[in-house]
Design an enzyme around this catalytic site. Structure first.
Site, PDB file in Angstrom:
ATOM      1  N   GLU A 122      -2.211  -4.107  -1.002  1.00 49.06           N
ATOM      2  CA  GLU A 122      -1.748  -4.165  -2.390  1.00 49.06           C
ATOM      3  C   GLU A 122      -0.551  -3.240  -2.597  1.00 49.06           C
ATOM      4  OE1 GLU A 122      -3.227  -3.381  -6.993  1.00 49.06           O
ATOM      5  OE2 GLU A 122      -4.371  -2.542  -5.320  1.00 49.06           O
ATOM      6  N   GLU A 130      -7.994  -6.052 -13.866  1.00 47.17           N
ATOM      7  CA  GLU A 130      -7.842  -4.618 -13.652  1.00 47.17           C
ATOM      8  C   GLU A 130      -6.954  -4.044 -14.757  1.00 47.17           C
ATOM      9  OE1 GLU A 130      -7.499  -1.861  -9.758  1.00 47.17           O
ATOM     10  OE2 GLU A 130      -5.663  -2.910 -10.293  1.00 47.17           O
TER      11      GLU A 130
END
Length: 214
Positions: A91, A190
């Site tokens: 990520e 998120e």
């Protein structure tokens, strides 16, 4: 679960959505530090973190060595994860707001590293919040990198609230683009709810009406 091996620090961190392997970096250290404590886990995907540029060190001066260590650790991690049929995710995290010292900060950098490692069970994690802050060009980036994306996360920019909160991103368009481009995986939320968590999920109703409840 922090620990130390030689001059390398490592940590396993758990979140509500999965397990992350945090690998930090020390100049001159080997690749073994990030490997200690890596154990198979009953999850389909695991976030393999890239670590931070050391405090006070010029990023450009250590980029090559940091990438070499990261590549070694990723190859090792890919082998461990393959034994349990798990996928490792890389990520990119933005260095403009969230973490100025994080090593992996753009989708293009992450894609290049994945190509160098060349392991099919390592994929890209698309956090739309970070991608927008670093690159913008969401339509082009989604179309270019979606074939190697294994997970998507969402939050509005710049406040990191719900997709329906005020901000730069047009999430109805982005969700439709993901569908049109053939994405079949999960989308993780998120973000920081602006109020109560349940109330903050009201933006999902229009999608439930369209696709039905899971």
């Amino acid at each position: 679960m922090p620990g130390r091996c030689g001059s390398k620090w490592y940590a396993l961190e758990t979140w509500g959505t999965g397990l992350g392997l945090a690998q930090s970096y020390c100049p001159g250290g080997g690749a073994e530090g990030g490997r200690e404590g890596l154990q198979p886990h009953l999850l389909h995907r695991i976030h393999l973190m890239a670590g931070r540029v050391p405090q006070g060190v010029d990023r450009a001066a250590v980029k090559g060595e940091m990438e070499m260590v990261f590549l070694e650790n990723l190859r090792h991690a890919a082998g461990v994860l393959a034994q349990e049929n798990l996928v490792g995710l890389l990520e990119p995290i933005n260095t403009r707001i969230t973490d100025p010292r994080y090593f992996l900060d753009t989708p293009r950098q992450a894609a290049a590293i994945l190509q160098k490692v060349g392991r099919p069970n390592l994929q890209l994690q698309m956090d739309i919040f970070h991608w927008q802050i670093m690159d913008g060009n969401m339509t082009g980036n989604i179309r270019e990198f979606l074939p190697i994306v294994g997970h998507v996360q969402v939050a509005q920019v710049p406040g990191r609230g719900e997709p329906s909160s005020p901000g730069e991103l047009n999430f109805p368009y982005l969700f439709q683009l993901l569908e049109d481009e053939g994405y079949k995986g999960f989308v993780g939320c998120e973000y920081r709810p602006q109020g109560e968590t349940v109330a903050g999920l009201s933006w999902l109703r229009s999608y439930q009406d369209r696709w039905g409840h899971p």
